[in-house]
Design a protein around this motif. Structure first.
Motif, PDB file in Angstrom:
ATOM      1  N   THR A  79       0.782  -1.183  -0.178  1.00  0.00           N
ATOM      2  CA  THR A  79      -0.071  -0.033  -0.080  1.00  0.00           C
ATOM      3  C   THR A  79       0.842   1.338   0.056  1.00  0.00           C
ATOM      4  O   THR A  79       1.950   1.063   0.516  1.00  0.00           O
ATOM      5  CB  THR A  79      -0.885  -0.117   1.115  1.00  0.00           C
ATOM      6  OG1 THR A  79      -0.176  -0.130   2.474  1.00  0.00           O
ATOM      7  CG2 THR A  79      -1.872  -1.124   1.176  1.00  0.00           C
TER       8      THR A  79
ATOM      9  N   SER B 224       6.801   3.012   3.593  1.00  0.00           N
ATOM     10  CA  SER B 224       7.984   3.239   4.400  1.00  0.00           C
ATOM     11  C   SER B 224       7.648   4.624   5.215  1.00  0.00           C
ATOM     12  O   SER B 224       8.032   4.543   6.518  1.00  0.00           O
ATOM     13  CB  SER B 224       9.274   3.434   3.590  1.00  0.00           C
ATOM     14  OG  SER B 224       9.575   2.059   3.656  1.00  0.00           O
TER      15      SER B 224
ATOM     16  N   GLY C 291      10.501  -1.012   0.245  1.00  0.00           N
ATOM     17  CA  GLY C 291       9.784  -1.384  -1.017  1.00  0.00           C
ATOM     18  C   GLY C 291      10.897  -2.260  -2.057  1.00  0.00           C
ATOM     19  O   GLY C 291      10.715  -3.119  -2.693  1.00  0.00           O
TER      20      GLY C 291
ATOM     21  N   SER D 221       2.106   3.536  -7.395  1.00  0.00           N
ATOM     22  CA  SER D 221       2.706   4.056  -8.565  1.00  0.00           C
ATOM     23  C   SER D 221       2.850   3.169  -9.689  1.00  0.00           C
ATOM     24  O   SER D 221       2.831   1.961  -9.567  1.00  0.00           O
ATOM     25  CB  SER D 221       4.182   4.960  -8.718  1.00  0.00           C
ATOM     26  OG  SER D 221       4.811   3.921  -8.024  1.00  0.00           O
TER      27      SER D 221
ATOM     28  N   LEU E  56      -3.569   1.884  -9.638  1.00  0.00           N
ATOM     29  CA  LEU E  56      -2.354   2.767  -9.940  1.00  0.00           C
ATOM     30  C   LEU E  56      -2.588   4.375  -9.869  1.00  0.00           C
ATOM     31  O   LEU E  56      -3.983   4.594  -9.309  1.00  0.00           O
ATOM     32  CB  LEU E  56      -1.566   2.229 -11.072  1.00  0.00           C
ATOM     33  CG  LEU E  56      -1.214   0.785 -11.136  1.00  0.00           C
ATOM     34  CD1 LEU E  56      -0.518   0.406 -12.324  1.00  0.00           C
ATOM     35  CD2 LEU E  56      -0.519   0.420  -9.992  1.00  0.00           C
TER      36      LEU E  56
ATOM     37  N   CYS F 207      -5.068   9.512  -5.718  1.00  0.00           N
ATOM     38  CA  CYS F 207      -5.074   9.017  -6.984  1.00  0.00           C
ATOM     39  C   CYS F 207      -5.960   9.744  -8.041  1.00  0.00           C
ATOM     40  O   CYS F 207      -5.597   9.544  -9.245  1.00  0.00           O
ATOM     41  CB  CYS F 207      -5.076   7.658  -6.992  1.00  0.00           C
ATOM     42  SG  CYS F 207      -6.427   6.980  -5.977  1.00  0.00           S
TER      43      CYS F 207
ATOM     44  N   GLU G 113       1.111  12.239 -13.684  1.00  0.00           N
ATOM     45  CA  GLU G 113       0.473  12.466 -12.440  1.00  0.00           C
ATOM     46  C   GLU G 113       1.139  13.436 -11.404  1.00  0.00           C
ATOM     47  O   GLU G 113       2.421  13.203 -11.202  1.00  0.00           O
ATOM     48  CB  GLU G 113       0.417  10.979 -11.900  1.00  0.00           C
ATOM     49  CG  GLU G 113      -0.489  11.080 -10.277  1.00  0.00           C
ATOM     50  CD  GLU G 113      -0.302   9.683  -9.831  1.00  0.00           C
ATOM     51  OE1 GLU G 113       0.478   9.149  -9.992  1.00  0.00           O
ATOM     52  OE2 GLU G 113      -1.638   9.510  -9.158  1.00  0.00           O
TER      53      GLU G 113
HETATM   54  P1  NAP Z   1       4.934   3.890  -4.587  1.00  0.00           P
HETATM   55  O1  NAP Z   1       6.019   4.600  -4.583  1.00  0.00           O
HETATM   56  O2  NAP Z   1       4.646   3.170  -5.697  1.00  0.00           O
HETATM   57  O3  NAP Z   1       4.784   2.814  -3.432  1.00  0.00           O
HETATM   58  C1  NAP Z   1       3.807   2.057  -2.863  1.00  0.00           C
HETATM   59  C2  NAP Z   1       4.041   1.145  -2.124  1.00  0.00           C
HETATM   60  O4  NAP Z   1       4.952   0.073  -2.886  1.00  0.00           O
HETATM   61  C3  NAP Z   1       4.883   1.160  -1.065  1.00  0.00           C
HETATM   62  O5  NAP Z   1       4.764   0.274   0.109  1.00  0.00           O
HETATM   63  C4  NAP Z   1       6.441   1.109  -1.449  1.00  0.00           C
HETATM   64  O6  NAP Z   1       7.283   0.826  -0.423  1.00  0.00           O
HETATM   65  C5  NAP Z   1       6.064  -0.154  -2.292  1.00  0.00           C
HETATM   66  N1  NAP Z   1       7.217  -0.437  -3.406  1.00  0.00           N
HETATM   67  C6  NAP Z   1       8.233   0.394  -3.612  1.00  0.00           C
HETATM   68  N2  NAP Z   1       9.131  -0.614  -4.599  1.00  0.00           N
HETATM   69  C7  NAP Z   1       8.660  -1.774  -4.562  1.00  0.00           C
HETATM   70  C8  NAP Z   1       8.909  -2.743  -5.282  1.00  0.00           C
HETATM   71  N3  NAP Z   1       9.968  -2.908  -5.938  1.00  0.00           N
HETATM   72  N4  NAP Z   1       8.210  -3.952  -4.853  1.00  0.00           N
HETATM   73  C9  NAP Z   1       6.990  -3.876  -4.030  1.00  0.00           C
HETATM   74  N5  NAP Z   1       6.636  -3.025  -3.492  1.00  0.00           N
HETATM   75  C10 NAP Z   1       7.403  -1.798  -3.699  1.00  0.00           C
HETATM   76  O7  NAP Z   1       3.746   4.694  -4.413  1.00  0.00           O
HETATM   77  P2  NAP Z   1       3.397   5.942  -3.373  1.00  0.00           P
HETATM   78  O8  NAP Z   1       4.330   7.079  -3.429  1.00  0.00           O
HETATM   79  O9  NAP Z   1       3.562   5.555  -1.962  1.00  0.00           O
HETATM   80  O10 NAP Z   1       1.995   6.310  -3.450  1.00  0.00           O
HETATM   81  C11 NAP Z   1       1.644   7.188  -4.717  1.00  0.00           C
HETATM   82  C12 NAP Z   1       1.090   6.577  -5.728  1.00  0.00           C
HETATM   83  O11 NAP Z   1      -0.044   5.591  -5.399  1.00  0.00           O
HETATM   84  C13 NAP Z   1       0.448   7.506  -6.685  1.00  0.00           C
HETATM   85  O12 NAP Z   1       0.803   7.039  -8.111  1.00  0.00           O
HETATM   86  C14 NAP Z   1      -0.933   7.451  -6.634  1.00  0.00           C
HETATM   87  O13 NAP Z   1      -1.845   7.569  -7.698  1.00  0.00           O
HETATM   88  C15 NAP Z   1      -1.024   5.790  -6.257  1.00  0.00           C
HETATM   89  N6  NAP Z   1      -2.331   5.411  -5.593  1.00  0.00           N
HETATM   90  C16 NAP Z   1      -3.418   4.849  -6.363  1.00  0.00           C
HETATM   91  C17 NAP Z   1      -4.504   4.628  -5.815  1.00  0.00           C
HETATM   92  C18 NAP Z   1      -5.655   3.708  -6.341  1.00  0.00           C
HETATM   93  O14 NAP Z   1      -6.540   3.366  -5.728  1.00  0.00           O
HETATM   94  N7  NAP Z   1      -5.663   3.715  -7.782  1.00  0.00           N
HETATM   95  C19 NAP Z   1      -4.824   5.265  -4.445  1.00  0.00           C
HETATM   96  C20 NAP Z   1      -3.798   5.661  -3.861  1.00  0.00           C
HETATM   97  C21 NAP Z   1      -2.682   6.148  -4.420  1.00  0.00           C
HETATM   98  P3  NAP Z   1       8.336   1.991   0.177  1.00  0.00           P
HETATM   99  O15 NAP Z   1       7.270   3.101   0.692  1.00  0.00           O
HETATM  100  O16 NAP Z   1       9.251   1.410   1.044  1.00  0.00           O
HETATM  101  O17 NAP Z   1       8.957   2.549  -0.940  1.00  0.00           O
END
Ligand code: NAP
Length: 471
Positions: A148, A177, A207, A228, A248, A281, A375
């Motif tokens: 998440t 994190s 992550g 993302s 995403l 998002c 985005e």
């Molecule tokens: P993110 O950087 O993609 O991180 C999301 C989760 O993925 C975090 O727990 C992150 O851990 C983990 N992660 C990172 N690298 C990974 C890997 N290689 N393998 C598995 N997991 C990994 O996103 P964010 O910055 O937290 O959130 C913003 C994004 O989420 C935006 O793009 C937003 O649009 C999207 N979002 C979508 C929705 C929806 O319902 N469609 C809702 C809310 C947010 P770490 O924190 O440890 O890096």
């Protein structure tokens, strides 16, 4: 406050710690143990054992655990909202709303637990089916990895954990994190409310380091990810035959027709663009307004943006607080500068102090700059005029994303033309695309993802359809 990892119904302490800071001013608020390869393995093993228990648990018992968790979340709302606001930096009033929504999501999950069932298949509809009975069962998948993001750290987690438990699965949750504390609080609540040990494990950690281990573990049957597109695509490429749900990002668009009621439209667009400092998002990022009303609409949007109160997230009056990190605020600032350099007009906002950005309204924004086509995930909105509805729909669809979009109009014909032609997972009429009810099907097309959430729909994704035929 020190937070251990949560595995097999017990706290687990590791040497590696991460300091969690209040993003607004950098104040230290907690220290969280970090998972490594050994703890990921232990968490998946605990979930794998518990999956057998969960599979046999009667629906009534799953529902009653979820109802008790709902009740506990309601009773502890203030304390949990404080933790949520502190680690995410969101204004306390928005943290309270997230608590209310998470409680509802738990209740919807409890209700849906009563309805986990298959259907009768009319076997003798085929001549060869004479004398046969057929039906489907919905069986749990086993271990579900839930990953998440930081922006709704409680409700988006509950959208995965609630349906997973209702469906009879066990969960390993990797929270963002930046925001692990609320997830660890939730794990304790589930434990206190009678969830069997190992059915819900939480492993905070980077992550980039532990994500691949979790996604590739052969004991994990499904990965449900919100975050993302970059990380989502990586997960999909590594998951092999596992079930994968991806929620995403997007650059959500709104069409404002010349017959729209601006009194109603503007406040919804202001909330839609600037709630949680645009870190949503489905945040309103692009607005296409019909040219006859464009000047008046833009003027009202500027007025609305300027009226928002900026401040400390714990202040009850605050509407805009910091982004999640200073680096994120600097990124959004540089994207605004790029748009202005390319000819956009910045009418208000955009100034930065540490991680906090003033809400920005821009017009005449070229379609090629980042704030149009990527985005933004920050407090900004790009407004451009249009002539015909066809032109507006084409501009909305000119995006790699497709999560939610909307139109404001009094004309039903226009509303349903747009509803049919806009390429998104959800289309709203006279409401901002940032609007979401937790029971509705929610998810995207194109780069915005695959699969749907909302407890009823998530349970479909989290169960396997098995056919049983009897001669
Ligand atoms: P993110 O950087 O993609 O991180 C999301 C989760 O993925 C975090 O727990 C992150 O851990 C983990 N992660 C990172 N690298 C990974 C890997 N290689 N393998 C598995 N997991 C990994 O996103 P964010 O910055 O937290 O959130 C913003 C994004 O989420 C935006 O793009 C937003 O649009 C999207 N979002 C979508 C929705 C929806 O319902 N469609 C809702 C809310 C947010 P770490 O924190 O440890 O890096």
């Amino acid at each position: 406050m020190e937070y251990p990892i949560w595995i097999g119904g017990e706290p687990v302490y590791t040497a590696q710690r991460k300091k969690i800071e209040l993003p607004y001013d950098g104040a230290l608020i907690g220290e969280v143990c970090q998972a490594d390869a050994a703890t990921v393995d232990a968490a998946v093993a605990a979930a794998h054992r518990a999956a057998r228990v969960m599979r046999e648990m009667p629906l009534a018992e799953r529902a009653s655990i979820l109802r008790r968790v709902h009740q506990a979340v309601v009773e502890r709302k203030e304390a949990l909202a404080h933790i949520l606001s502190s680690e995410s930096g969101k204004p306390i009033r928005e943290a309270r709303l997230e608590l209310d929504r998470a409680a509802q999501t738990l209740l919807f999950s409890a209700e849906e637990a009563h309805r986990v069932c298959g259907e009768v298949v009319p076997a003798d509809a085929a001549p060869a089916g004479k004398g046969r009975w057929a039906m489907t069962l919905r069986e749990p998948l086993g271990v579900i990895a839930a990953i998440t993001p930081f922006n709704f750290p409680l409700n988006l987690s509950v959208h995965k954990i609630g349906p997973a438990i209702a469906a009879g699965n066990a969960v390993v949750h990797k929270p963002a994190s930046a925001t692990p504390m609320i997830a660890l609080e939730l794990a304790r609540i589930f434990h206190e409310c009678g969830l069997p040990a190992g059915a819900f494990n939480v492993i905070p950690g980077p992550g980039g380091a532990i994500g691949d281990l979790l996604v590739q573990d052969p004991r994990v049957a499904m990965v449900t990810f919100t975050g993302s597109p970059e990380v989502g695509l990586r997960i999909r490429s590594l998951a092999g035959m596992k079930r994968v749900t991806l929620e995403l990002g997007s650059n959500s668009a709104v069409i404002v027709a010349e017959d729209a009621d601006l009194e109603e439209t503007v406040p919804r667009c202001i909330t839609g663009a600037f709630a949680n400092s645009g870190q949503v998002c489905i945040s309103v990022q692009r607005i296409y307004v019909q040219e006859q009303v464009a000047a008046e609409f833009v003027e009202r949007m500027v007025e609305g943006a300027r009226a928002l109160k900026i401040g400390h997230p714990h202040d009850a009056e605050t509407q805009i607080s910091s982004l999640i990190t200073v680096q994120e605020a600097e990124r959004v600032e540089s994207w605004i500068a790029e748009a202005v350099q390319a000819g956009a007009r910045l009418l208000t906002g955009g100034a930065r102090r540490r991680a906090t950005l003033e809400p920005a309204v821009l017009t005449d924004v070229p379609p090629t700059v980042k704030i149009s086509c990527q985005e933004a995930f920050g407090p900004l909105v790009a407004i451009n005029p249009y002539r015909t509805l066809e032109e507006a729909i084409a501009m909305v669809n000119d995006s790699v994303y497709g999560l939610q979009a909307s139109i404001f109009t009094r004309d039903l014909r226009k509303a349903f033309q747009a509803a049919r032609e806009v390429q998104v997972g959800g289309f709203l009429i006279n409401e901002a695309p940032s609007y979401r009810l937790d029971q509705m099907p929610y998810g995207g097309v194109k780069l915005s993802g695959t699969g749907r959430e909302g407890p009823r729909y998530a349970i479909q994704e989290m169960t396997e359809c098995k056919l049983v035929l009897w001669r």
